[in-house]
Design a protein around this motif. Structure first.
Motif: not given
Length: 311
Positions: A178-181, A185-192
């Motif tokens: 849920s949090r990653v989605k 949606q809030a604008g994240a373009r990559f994850l660390q």
């Protein structure tokens, strides 16, 4: 994957092309002299695409991460500005984000921040007006040229390349999804990610969560210096879960420092087939990162010449 808008060229373009991207982490000094931090980052130039600068990690006083990012740019090193909502209200965060744009800082990792009570000034007052998702939303609105009060920014949108954190080994899988989605949606373009000790947990996260959302993942690799260090990390770092087998391996090694390098290199090599990159964390031992990458078979990249000195 389509073009990712905004951002510093090295990290963004590596992620666009599907390359194995590398970032590492430095900690600002607890004082006014940044020379050690800058030297640690300079030793990684050509080995990683960008250098993260932590923002009051573990709620401990440090030099401004924004200032260190600008100093890195002056040294020809691409930074990732870590910014937390713990210590600033929305007005201060808005000011710093616009300041980052003006300073040429493009990569922004949006974080909630470690609890103040975990730090060495537990009496300090946390703010937390914007946690990571709402901070990402603020970056997204600035990139769209939106002024939160007056409708439009007078000089157009910013070009900030926003990333977010995730923990593939969290105890709540549904909460993680849920949090990653929400972050995407809030604008994240990559994850660390936080440090990952279980390759299968990382694989599941990439296949079931980040992959379907189109989010490239840089898997967190943490350099352990000894069994004592591993036990300390498990005790004080929120979410850390270093397996007993790794602790035993460090405890039984004749050279724990070298064993820690070998463990980290094994993780880099394993994660190369799972994630789109790795994020290397070697607190107060950044000089060991080149050995990790060499042992993992990562070759240095050609780099442009350093910027000319002024004056």
């Amino acid at each position: 994957m389509g073009r990712i808008e905004g951002g510093g060229p090295l990290l963004r373009e590596a992620l666009e092309r599907g390359e194995f991207a590398l970032t590492a982490e430095v900690t600002p000094p607890r004082g006014g002299d940044p020379s050690r931090t800058l030297a640690a980052a300079a030793a990684l130039r050509g080995l990683v695409h960008a250098i993260n600068v932590t923002d009051g990690s573990r709620a401990v006083m440090r030099m401004s991460s924004l200032a260190v990012c600008r100093l890195l740019l002056d040294a020809g090193i691409e930074p990732v500005w870590q910014v937390t909502g713990r210590d600033r209200n929305r007005i201060a965060l808005q000011a710093d984000l616009l300041g980052a744009q003006a300073l040429g800082i493009r990569n922004v990792l949006c974080l909630t921040g470690d609890p103040v009570k975990a730090g060495d000034q537990p009496e300090a007052r946390p703010v937390h007006e914007l946690e990571s998702v709402r901070l990402l939303q603020l970056v997204q609105s600035f990139n769209q040229g939106i002024d939160p009060v007056k409708g439009e920014l007078p000089d157009g949108g910013t070009s900030l390349f926003a990333g977010a954190a995730a923990d593939p080994q969290t105890g709540s899988w549904s909460g993680l999804v849920s949090r990653v989605k929400r972050k995407q949606q809030a604008g994240a373009r990559f994850l660390q990610t936080q440090m990952v000790m279980d390759p299968e947990a990382l694989r599941r996260f990439v296949e079931e969560v980040s992959g379907p959302l189109g989010l490239p993942v840089l898997a967190g690799v943490f350099l352990l210096k000894s069994a004592k260090n591993a036990l300390f990390i498990n005790r004080v770092v929120p979410g850390a879960s270093i397996p007993q087998a790794i602790i035993d391996r460090l405890a039984g090694a004749s050279d724990p420092a070298a064993e820690g390098i070998a463990i980290a290199a094994e993780q880099v090599a394993a994660y190369r087939d799972i994630a789109q990159g790795v994020h290397l964390m070697a607190v107060k031992a950044e000089e060991r990162i080149p050995a990790i990458l060499q042992l993992a078979g990562i070759q240095p990249r050609p780099v442009p010449p350093l910027p000319a000195a002024v004056g």
